[in-house]
Scaffold this motif. Structure first.
Motif, PDB file in Angstrom:
ATOM      1  N   VAL A  54       0.861  -1.185   0.000  1.00  0.00           N
ATOM      2  CA  VAL A  54       0.000   0.000   0.000  1.00  0.00           C
ATOM      3  C   VAL A  54       0.895   1.232   0.000  1.00  0.00           C
ATOM      4  O   VAL A  54       1.823   1.330   0.799  1.00  0.00           O
ATOM      5  CB  VAL A  54      -0.914   0.021   1.245  1.00  0.00           C
ATOM      6  CG1 VAL A  54      -1.857   1.213   1.184  1.00  0.00           C
ATOM      7  CG2 VAL A  54      -1.705  -1.267   1.351  1.00  0.00           C
ATOM      8  N   TYR A  56       1.006   5.739  -0.938  1.00  0.00           N
ATOM      9  CA  TYR A  56       0.269   6.951  -1.267  1.00  0.00           C
ATOM     10  C   TYR A  56       0.562   7.296  -2.725  1.00  0.00           C
ATOM     11  O   TYR A  56       1.712   7.208  -3.168  1.00  0.00           O
ATOM     12  CB  TYR A  56       0.713   8.089  -0.332  1.00  0.00           C
ATOM     13  CG  TYR A  56      -0.004   9.376  -0.611  1.00  0.00           C
ATOM     14  CD1 TYR A  56      -1.376   9.468  -0.368  1.00  0.00           C
ATOM     15  CD2 TYR A  56       0.663  10.474  -1.115  1.00  0.00           C
ATOM     16  CE1 TYR A  56      -2.059  10.639  -0.642  1.00  0.00           C
ATOM     17  CE2 TYR A  56      -0.018  11.649  -1.395  1.00  0.00           C
ATOM     18  CZ  TYR A  56      -1.375  11.727  -1.156  1.00  0.00           C
ATOM     19  OH  TYR A  56      -2.052  12.880  -1.431  1.00  0.00           O
ATOM     20  N   THR A  81      -2.614   1.861  -4.637  1.00  0.00           N
ATOM     21  CA  THR A  81      -2.293   3.228  -4.226  1.00  0.00           C
ATOM     22  C   THR A  81      -3.537   3.904  -3.673  1.00  0.00           C
ATOM     23  O   THR A  81      -4.656   3.618  -4.102  1.00  0.00           O
ATOM     24  CB  THR A  81      -1.765   4.055  -5.413  1.00  0.00           C
ATOM     25  OG1 THR A  81      -2.755   4.043  -6.441  1.00  0.00           O
ATOM     26  CG2 THR A  81      -0.475   3.488  -5.938  1.00  0.00           C
ATOM     27  N   LEU A  82      -3.313   4.775  -2.729  1.00  0.00           N
ATOM     28  CA  LEU A  82      -4.418   5.511  -2.124  1.00  0.00           C
ATOM     29  C   LEU A  82      -4.266   6.989  -2.449  1.00  0.00           C
ATOM     30  O   LEU A  82      -3.159   7.484  -2.615  1.00  0.00           O
ATOM     31  CB  LEU A  82      -4.391   5.338  -0.604  1.00  0.00           C
ATOM     32  CG  LEU A  82      -4.664   3.936  -0.101  1.00  0.00           C
ATOM     33  CD1 LEU A  82      -4.468   3.880   1.404  1.00  0.00           C
ATOM     34  CD2 LEU A  82      -6.064   3.497  -0.442  1.00  0.00           C
TER      35      LEU A  82
END
Lengths: 109, 231
Positions: A54, A56, A81-82
Motif C-alpha cells: 500500500v 500513497y 495506491t491511495l
C-alpha cells in the motif's frame, strides 16, 4: 501460503495502518523520500511474505523510473495506491495501451 | 522477402498450407481477444466501484485518525499502533478466466474486536478505537482492490499479447505469405509460357529443317519426274 500487507510511506501515512494491525511497514520521512523511498520500495518488493503493497499515490512520482515501473507492473506483490483517482498506479496507461481507448475517462461516465 | 523462396510447386503447396493454418489461427486469436476484452469490461465496472469505495474509506480513515491525533496526541496514537498483536493475513488462491490465472485473495484477522487489539481498553480512547475501525475497513477495501486490480493487470497483459499476435498475423505473416504465393504462381506461369514458347520454337525449327531437307532432296528426286518422255 499466507502473506501480509505492507505499507510504504511517511510515518503519518503508516501509523493508521499499524493501528489496524499491519506489521510490515517502511517509514520514510517526507524530507528523505527522494533518497530513501526507492530503496524502501525495492526492499518491500523483494520480500516474499508481502502480498499487497500500500502506498500513497503522490509518492509514486518520487520513485526512480525503474523502481516505479517494476512496482507498477508487479503482480506479486500487488500495488494498491491511495489518494489518487480511478486508474491510479499505472493501470490507466496500461488500459490505454492494451485496449486503445481510455476507458477510465471520468468525464464520459 | 518474396525473392527468398524457390518457385517450385512443392513450395507453393507448403505456403498454401501455411496460409490456411495462419488464417485459422488468426480467427481463433481474434475471438480470444474479443472474449478477453468482454471479460475485462465486466471487471472494469467492478474495479471502478471498488476504487470509489476505497477512496471513500481512505478519506474517512484519514479524518478519523487526524481526529484521534488532535485529541489524544500523536504519541498516544503511535503507542497504540505499536501495541497491536493480531496481524491481518491474506491467502491467495487462483481462478481461471479464459486461460488467464487471476488471484482470489482471502483475508483473515482484519476486523478485530476491542479486546483483540492488544492496546488495552484503559490506555486508549474511543477516538483511537474509531480510527482503528476505519483503518480495518480500509484494509478490507484494499484487499478487494488488490484482487480486482491484479486481475485487471493480468487480463491486460494477456489482451496485449493476444492483440500483438493477431496484428503480427494480420499485418506481417499473412501478407508475406500471400506475396510469396503470388510470386511463385507468377514464376510458374512464366516458366510455363517459356516452355510453350520453347516448344513452339523447336517445332518451328524442326519444321524448317524438314522443309530444308525436303527442298534439298527435291531437286535430286524430281529429275526422274521431269525426264522427257522418249518419243
Amino acid at each position: 501460503m499466507s502473506q501480509e500487507i505492507a505499507v510504504v510511506g511517511s510515518p503519518d501515512f503508516t501509523t493508521g495502518f499499524r493501528l489496524a494491525g499491519v506489521r510490515k511497514f517502511e517509514n520514510v520521512p517526507d524530507e528523505e523520500k527522494d533518497e530513501q523511498l526507492d530503496e524502501a520500495v525495492s526492499r518491500t518488493l523483494e520480500d516474499d511474505d508481502v502480498g499487497i503493497i500500500v502506498m500513497y499515490d503522490g509518492d509514486l512520482d518520487l520513485l526512480s523510473r525503474q523502481v516505479r515501473q517494476s512496482v507498477e507492473t508487479s503482480i506479486e506483490p500487488t500495488l494498491v495506491t491511495l489518494g489518487g483517482g480511478a486508474g491510479a498506479g499505472g493501470l490507466r496507461d496500461q488500459i490505454k495501451r492494451a485496449i486503445g481507448i481510455d476507458l477510465m475517462d471520468e468525464d464520459e461516465d | 522477402m518474396a525473392e527468398d523462396v524457390k518457385p517450385t510447386r512443392k513450395n507453393l503447396m507448403a505456403i498454401e498450407d501455411r496460409i490456411e493454418l495462419s488464417e485459422r489461427g488468426h480467427d481463433t486469436l481474434e475471438q480470444k481477444r474479443d472474449g478477453l476484452i468482454m471479460e475485462f469490461m465486466d471487471i472494469l465496472d467492478q474495479a471502478q466501484d471498488v476504487r470509489s469505495q476505497l477512496n471513500q474509506d481512505y478519506e474517512t480513515a484519514q479524518s478519523k485518525i487526524n481526529m484521534a491525533r488532535a485529541m489524544e496526541g500523536d504519541v498516544a496514537v503511535r503507542g497504540a499502533a505499536a501495541a497491536l498483536k493480531e496481524h491481518p493475513e491474506i491467502t491467495t488462491q487462483s481462478k481461471n478466466i479464459m486461460g488467464v490465472v487471476v488471484p482470489q485473495i482471502e483475508s483473515s484477522r482484519v476486523k478485530k474486536s476491542l479486546d483483540q487489539r492488544g492496546y488495552g481498553l484503559l490506555g486508549s480512547s474511543a477516538r483511537i478505537d474509531e480510527a482503528a475501525d476505519a483503518y480495518e475497513e480500509l484494509l478490507e477495501s484494499i484487499i478487494l482492490a488488490a484482487e480486482v486490480e491484479t486481475a485487471m493487470k493480468k487480463m491486460l497483459e494477456e489482451i496485449e499479447t493476444t492483440k500483438r499476435r493477431v496484428n503480427a498475423l494480420e499485418f506481417k505473416l499473412l501478407p508475406d505469405l500471400y506475396e510469396n504465393k503470388e510470386y511463385i504462381e507468377q514464376k510458374l506461369e512464366e516458366q510455363e509460357r517459356e516452355e510453350i514458347f520453347r516448344l513452339k520454337k523447336i517445332k518451328a525449327k524442326k519444321e524448317e529443317e524438314e522443309k530444308a531437307a525436303r527442298e534439298e532432296e527435291g531437286p535430286e528426286t524430281t529429275p526422274p519426274e521431269t525426264v522427257p518422255a522418249d518419243d
